[in-house]
Write a protein that holds these residues in place. Sequence first.
Motif, PDB file in Angstrom:
ATOM      1  N   SER A 110      23.186  -4.327  15.901  1.00  0.00           N
ATOM      2  CA  SER A 110      23.216  -3.885  17.295  1.00  0.00           C
ATOM      3  C   SER A 110      21.829  -3.489  17.753  1.00  0.00           C
ATOM      4  CB  SER A 110      24.172  -2.695  17.449  1.00  0.00           C
ATOM      5  OG  SER A 110      25.449  -2.980  16.925  1.00  0.00           O
ATOM      6  N   CYS A 111      21.082  -2.818  16.864  1.00  0.00           N
ATOM      7  CA  CYS A 111      19.747  -2.334  17.212  1.00  0.00           C
ATOM      8  C   CYS A 111      18.897  -2.246  15.953  1.00  0.00           C
ATOM      9  CB  CYS A 111      19.853  -0.953  17.874  1.00  0.00           C
ATOM     10  SG  CYS A 111      18.270  -0.162  18.248  1.00  0.00           S
ATOM     11  N   LEU A 112      17.657  -2.680  16.044  1.00  0.00           N
ATOM     12  CA  LEU A 112      16.709  -2.585  14.939  1.00  0.00           C
ATOM     13  C   LEU A 112      15.663  -1.536  15.302  1.00  0.00           C
ATOM     14  CD1 LEU A 112      15.491  -3.606  12.245  1.00  0.00           C
ATOM     15  CD2 LEU A 112      14.239  -5.309  13.583  1.00  0.00           C
ATOM     16  N   VAL A 113      15.544  -0.503  14.478  1.00  0.00           N
ATOM     17  CA  VAL A 113      14.582   0.565  14.708  1.00  0.00           C
ATOM     18  C   VAL A 113      13.569   0.548  13.565  1.00  0.00           C
ATOM     19  CG1 VAL A 113      14.230   3.039  15.036  1.00  0.00           C
ATOM     20  CG2 VAL A 113      16.335   1.967  15.840  1.00  0.00           C
ATOM     21  N   GLY A 114      12.299   0.469  13.900  1.00  0.00           N
ATOM     22  CA  GLY A 114      11.284   0.443  12.857  1.00  0.00           C
ATOM     23  C   GLY A 114       9.892   0.504  13.443  1.00  0.00           C
ATOM     24  N   ALA A 141      16.517   6.494  15.353  1.00  0.00           N
ATOM     25  CA  ALA A 141      17.745   5.741  15.065  1.00  0.00           C
ATOM     26  C   ALA A 141      18.973   6.618  15.271  1.00  0.00           C
ATOM     27  CB  ALA A 141      17.699   5.216  13.627  1.00  0.00           C
ATOM     28  N   LEU A 142      18.902   7.844  14.760  1.00  0.00           N
ATOM     29  CA  LEU A 142      20.020   8.773  14.928  1.00  0.00           C
ATOM     30  C   LEU A 142      20.250   9.100  16.402  1.00  0.00           C
ATOM     31  CD1 LEU A 142      22.158  10.679  13.768  1.00  0.00           C
ATOM     32  CD2 LEU A 142      20.367  12.406  13.522  1.00  0.00           C
ATOM     33  N   LYS A 143      19.163   9.312  17.142  1.00  0.00           N
ATOM     34  CA  LYS A 143      19.258   9.643  18.560  1.00  0.00           C
ATOM     35  C   LYS A 143      19.897   8.502  19.352  1.00  0.00           C
ATOM     36  CE  LYS A 143      16.330  11.030  22.476  1.00  0.00           C
ATOM     37  NZ  LYS A 143      14.927  11.298  22.899  1.00  0.00           N
ATOM     38  N   LEU A 144      19.455   7.265  19.068  1.00  0.00           N
ATOM     39  CA  LEU A 144      20.007   6.106  19.777  1.00  0.00           C
ATOM     40  C   LEU A 144      21.493   5.927  19.465  1.00  0.00           C
ATOM     41  CD1 LEU A 144      17.065   3.586  19.241  1.00  0.00           C
ATOM     42  CD2 LEU A 144      17.813   4.503  21.442  1.00  0.00           C
ATOM     43  N   LEU A 145      21.858   6.097  18.202  1.00  0.00           N
ATOM     44  CA  LEU A 145      23.249   5.924  17.809  1.00  0.00           C
ATOM     45  C   LEU A 145      24.125   7.020  18.420  1.00  0.00           C
ATOM     46  CD1 LEU A 145      25.051   4.096  16.114  1.00  0.00           C
ATOM     47  CD2 LEU A 145      24.640   5.601  14.158  1.00  0.00           C
ATOM     48  N   GLU A 160      25.624   5.168  26.118  1.00  0.00           N
ATOM     49  CA  GLU A 160      24.391   4.507  26.538  1.00  0.00           C
ATOM     50  C   GLU A 160      24.206   3.214  25.738  1.00  0.00           C
ATOM     51  OE1 GLU A 160      21.035   7.101  26.252  1.00  0.00           O
ATOM     52  OE2 GLU A 160      21.850   8.571  27.667  1.00  0.00           O
ATOM     53  N   LYS A 161      23.713   2.197  26.395  1.00  0.00           N
ATOM     54  CA  LYS A 161      23.536   0.900  25.755  1.00  0.00           C
ATOM     55  C   LYS A 161      22.406   0.962  24.730  1.00  0.00           C
ATOM     56  CE  LYS A 161      22.797  -3.991  26.785  1.00  0.00           C
ATOM     57  NZ  LYS A 161      22.535  -4.991  27.866  1.00  0.00           N
ATOM     58  N   LEU A 162      22.636   0.356  23.571  1.00  0.00           N
ATOM     59  CA  LEU A 162      21.603   0.300  22.538  1.00  0.00           C
ATOM     60  C   LEU A 162      20.585  -0.789  22.866  1.00  0.00           C
ATOM     61  CD1 LEU A 162      23.728   0.557  19.262  1.00  0.00           C
ATOM     62  CD2 LEU A 162      21.990   2.189  19.999  1.00  0.00           C
ATOM     63  N   PRO A 163      19.297  -0.506  22.720  1.00  0.00           N
ATOM     64  CA  PRO A 163      18.309  -1.584  22.865  1.00  0.00           C
ATOM     65  C   PRO A 163      18.379  -2.503  21.652  1.00  0.00           C
ATOM     66  CG  PRO A 163      17.228   0.410  22.119  1.00  0.00           C
ATOM     67  CD  PRO A 163      18.663   0.782  22.386  1.00  0.00           C
ATOM     68  N   VAL A 164      18.004  -3.741  21.822  1.00  0.00           N
ATOM     69  CA  VAL A 164      18.003  -4.667  20.684  1.00  0.00           C
ATOM     70  C   VAL A 164      16.933  -4.270  19.675  1.00  0.00           C
ATOM     71  CG1 VAL A 164      17.671  -7.075  19.991  1.00  0.00           C
ATOM     72  CG2 VAL A 164      18.892  -6.544  22.105  1.00  0.00           C
ATOM     73  N   ARG A 165      15.815  -3.776  20.173  1.00  0.00           N
ATOM     74  CA  ARG A 165      14.693  -3.404  19.300  1.00  0.00           C
ATOM     75  C   ARG A 165      14.040  -2.138  19.819  1.00  0.00           C
ATOM     76  NH1 ARG A 165      11.453  -2.345  15.650  1.00  0.00           N
ATOM     77  NH2 ARG A 165       9.932  -3.747  14.721  1.00  0.00           N
ATOM     78  N   TYR A 166      13.802  -1.185  18.924  1.00  0.00           N
ATOM     79  CA  TYR A 166      13.072   0.028  19.275  1.00  0.00           C
ATOM     80  C   TYR A 166      11.921   0.164  18.288  1.00  0.00           C
ATOM     81  CZ  TYR A 166      12.012   4.825  20.643  1.00  0.00           C
ATOM     82  OH  TYR A 166      11.372   5.959  21.093  1.00  0.00           O
ATOM     83  N   SER A 167      10.701   0.052  18.790  1.00  0.00           N
ATOM     84  CA  SER A 167       9.516   0.103  17.927  1.00  0.00           C
ATOM     85  C   SER A 167       8.863   1.472  17.983  1.00  0.00           C
ATOM     86  CB  SER A 167       8.499  -0.966  18.345  1.00  0.00           C
ATOM     87  OG  SER A 167       9.009  -2.263  18.129  1.00  0.00           O
TER      88      SER A 167
END
Length: 230
Positions: A34-38, A178-182, A190-197
């Motif tokens: 759903s979302c990649l955080v890194g 990652a925890l905040k977005l989830l 709230e919609k998850l972004p595909v990528r959070y850098s």
Amino acid sequence: MGDDRRYTAILNRIMGKRIPVVILQKCRDDTQYSCLVGPDEELAGKMAAELMDKMTVGEGNIKIFSQDLPFADKNAAVFAEELKCRRPELRCSITALKLNEEQSERIARELSEGEYPSGIYFTCARHTAAFLRIDPKIRRNAGTVIGSELFEESCQALQTGALDAVIDKKPFSVGYQALKLLFNNIVKNEKLPVRYSVLPRIIIQSNSYVYYRRRKEKYGSSEETEYSIY
């Protein structure tokens, strides 16, 4: 997360139930999530190459210790490409270290064979920690050394000169975001972004203590963080 089909099957099953999946750090481009955080690995490589350009005098060989992944280590590749554009007289060689090998011994062996490098870049914290455990006599001949991540050992190494700089990809911030977005997705819809850098930063001797102290106050001591060598 590489070619292991067990992971693929599990992810497909979870995604099929419309359960959000947030992946940290690295994975294959075709991995379902759903979302990649890194951290921005490509930016980290460029930042390290610019530092190496400024800190290294003359010609020579630059050793890059990357991760042996089932996909490309973009950090190492971008570093080599960027440094070639900036300093074509500096020759780059990449050594991919496996997770299950004795990394301190491998690094010491690589540095002892042939001429000493003019510079070294480690793309991850585990390899940085392994380097700091080898014989100091070998380390002293290593030229400019740029490590990864700010943890207790790397902070001390910056103070003593064993490391010249660190590219901090802020792993604690990665976990927090990652925890905040989830949480916001599940609780606030709230919609998850595909990528959070998460943008990396440069740490040198003069600012290392300030950043390490802030991180320790916000996230706690790094004593629980494991960078052991397998």
